[in-house]
Motif scaffolding. Sequence first.
Motif, PDB file in Angstrom:
ATOM      1  N   MET A  84       0.601  -1.157   0.135  1.00 33.54           N
ATOM      2  CA  MET A  84       0.123  -0.047   0.048  1.00 33.54           C
ATOM      3  C   MET A  84       0.740   1.362   0.017  1.00 33.54           C
ATOM      4  O   MET A  84       0.597   2.490   0.579  1.00 33.54           O
ATOM      5  CB  MET A  84      -1.110  -0.041   1.172  1.00 33.54           C
ATOM      6  CG  MET A  84      -2.113  -0.986   1.294  1.00 33.54           C
ATOM      7  SD  MET A  84      -3.302  -0.881  -0.283  1.00 33.54           S
ATOM      8  CE  MET A  84      -3.843   0.771   0.489  1.00 33.54           C
ATOM      9  N   GLY A  85       1.835   0.995  -0.548  1.00 35.34           N
ATOM     10  CA  GLY A  85       2.953   2.298  -0.794  1.00 35.34           C
ATOM     11  C   GLY A  85       3.322   2.980   0.603  1.00 35.34           C
ATOM     12  O   GLY A  85       4.006   3.711   0.623  1.00 35.34           O
ATOM     13  N   ALA A 134     -13.607   9.450  -0.888  1.00 34.28           N
ATOM     14  CA  ALA A 134     -14.028   8.618  -2.085  1.00 34.28           C
ATOM     15  C   ALA A 134     -14.888   9.534  -2.850  1.00 34.28           C
ATOM     16  O   ALA A 134     -14.611   9.399  -4.030  1.00 34.28           O
ATOM     17  CB  ALA A 134     -14.817   7.307  -1.571  1.00 34.28           C
ATOM     18  N   ALA A 135     -15.651  10.292  -2.468  1.00 34.16           N
ATOM     19  CA  ALA A 135     -16.490  11.154  -3.010  1.00 34.16           C
ATOM     20  C   ALA A 135     -15.825  12.102  -3.959  1.00 34.16           C
ATOM     21  O   ALA A 135     -16.011  12.361  -4.958  1.00 34.16           O
ATOM     22  CB  ALA A 135     -17.643  11.857  -2.252  1.00 34.16           C
ATOM     23  N   ASN A 151      -3.011   8.670  12.096  1.00 34.89           N
ATOM     24  CA  ASN A 151      -4.400   7.810  11.781  1.00 34.89           C
ATOM     25  C   ASN A 151      -5.015   9.149  10.884  1.00 34.89           C
ATOM     26  O   ASN A 151      -5.617   8.672   9.612  1.00 34.89           O
ATOM     27  CB  ASN A 151      -5.221   8.050  13.026  1.00 34.89           C
ATOM     28  CG  ASN A 151      -5.235   6.664  13.643  1.00 34.89           C
ATOM     29  OD1 ASN A 151      -4.960   5.498  12.947  1.00 34.89           O
ATOM     30  ND2 ASN A 151      -5.384   6.637  14.945  1.00 34.89           N
ATOM     31  N   LEU A 152      -4.875  10.272  10.935  1.00 41.04           N
ATOM     32  CA  LEU A 152      -5.382  11.231  10.078  1.00 41.04           C
ATOM     33  C   LEU A 152      -4.778  11.114   8.805  1.00 41.04           C
ATOM     34  O   LEU A 152      -5.536  11.206   7.564  1.00 41.04           O
ATOM     35  CB  LEU A 152      -5.183  12.880  10.656  1.00 41.04           C
ATOM     36  CG  LEU A 152      -5.863  13.130  11.892  1.00 41.04           C
ATOM     37  CD1 LEU A 152      -5.550  14.555  12.406  1.00 41.04           C
ATOM     38  CD2 LEU A 152      -7.461  13.224  11.830  1.00 41.04           C
ATOM     39  N   PHE A 185      -4.666   9.721   2.894  1.00 38.76           N
ATOM     40  CA  PHE A 185      -4.050   9.213   1.758  1.00 38.76           C
ATOM     41  C   PHE A 185      -4.395   7.788   1.123  1.00 38.76           C
ATOM     42  O   PHE A 185      -3.963   7.455   0.277  1.00 38.76           O
ATOM     43  CB  PHE A 185      -2.399   9.206   2.309  1.00 38.76           C
ATOM     44  CG  PHE A 185      -1.837  10.532   2.047  1.00 38.76           C
ATOM     45  CD1 PHE A 185      -1.296  10.977   0.768  1.00 38.76           C
ATOM     46  CD2 PHE A 185      -1.690  11.352   3.059  1.00 38.76           C
ATOM     47  CE1 PHE A 185      -0.687  12.211   0.805  1.00 38.76           C
ATOM     48  CE2 PHE A 185      -1.097  12.492   3.044  1.00 38.76           C
ATOM     49  CZ  PHE A 185      -0.680  13.014   1.948  1.00 38.76           C
ATOM     50  N   GLU A 186      -5.017   7.120   2.020  1.00 32.67           N
ATOM     51  CA  GLU A 186      -5.290   5.574   1.692  1.00 32.67           C
ATOM     52  C   GLU A 186      -6.022   5.497   0.382  1.00 32.67           C
ATOM     53  O   GLU A 186      -5.449   4.507  -0.273  1.00 32.67           O
ATOM     54  CB  GLU A 186      -6.125   5.018   2.953  1.00 32.67           C
ATOM     55  CG  GLU A 186      -6.230   3.533   2.377  1.00 32.67           C
ATOM     56  CD  GLU A 186      -6.986   2.810   3.882  1.00 32.67           C
ATOM     57  OE1 GLU A 186      -6.756   1.572   3.974  1.00 32.67           O
ATOM     58  OE2 GLU A 186      -7.620   3.443   4.682  1.00 32.67           O
ATOM     59  N   PRO A 187      -6.869   6.286   0.264  1.00 30.93           N
ATOM     60  CA  PRO A 187      -7.539   6.136  -1.283  1.00 30.93           C
ATOM     61  C   PRO A 187      -6.734   6.313  -2.400  1.00 30.93           C
ATOM     62  O   PRO A 187      -6.979   5.720  -3.408  1.00 30.93           O
ATOM     63  CB  PRO A 187      -8.649   7.338  -1.331  1.00 30.93           C
ATOM     64  CG  PRO A 187      -8.990   7.585   0.164  1.00 30.93           C
ATOM     65  CD  PRO A 187      -7.637   7.528   0.750  1.00 30.93           C
TER      66      PRO A 187
END
Length: 227
Positions: free
Chosen positions: A4-5, A36-37, A203-204, A209-211
């Motif tokens: 996941m980079g 996501a939106a 966490n923030l 960045f996860e998407p």
Amino acid sequence: MSDMGGLESFAPGEGQGVTPEALSEEAKQRFAAAGAALQNIAKEEKKAKRKDTGIADAILHFLNDDQKTHFSVLISRMAARNCPSIFLLSLLSLINDNCLRATLEYLQEKEEETEAAEEIAKGTELLAPGTLSAKSNQSLVEWMTRLQVILAYEHTGILKAIQLDDSSLDTTLLQLTTFIMQDFFEAMQKPIDYDTASPLCANLLQILFEPYLKQEQLEEGKEDVSS
């Protein structure tokens, strides 16, 4: 990339317990939905020419602030890696009025996206109940919203700036965000130490960045299959 980079660079370490400053599950879900939106909106919208007026001046003003000299090395390091100025401004906008003004000016061209993200995040209590006043909580929520909108349009340049050659993530971003969070809590007269602020910021950043790291991994997987 197989991991996941380097998202684990932002993940809190083992043994770090839950504190009042820990991110709430509701906040994680809402900001994940907003991210996501915004990804979808950014894909569909043709990028307009960006205004860079005031961005360099705002960052220079911050770097010259004698009260914030411990930020200077980290900001300079990210700038040297060609991190988009507007992302640095949006990070600093939580604690610096000049950076906030420049960020809001940039976001004037993204009014629809900002309103959409704000609507999703409305009413979110970012931390455990009672940790912050309603006003302080709203400041954090608005800050996260600004970062999400900017990431939707600037994620390519930002990811290039924070990813190292081995695809892990440069910890400079986490360090800078942690200092910013400490400064914010200090202004709220609720000082927290670095070891408490760091997992919260991890966490923030992971939510933000996860998407895009997932998207990058999928695109690389498609390239591997086609080759």
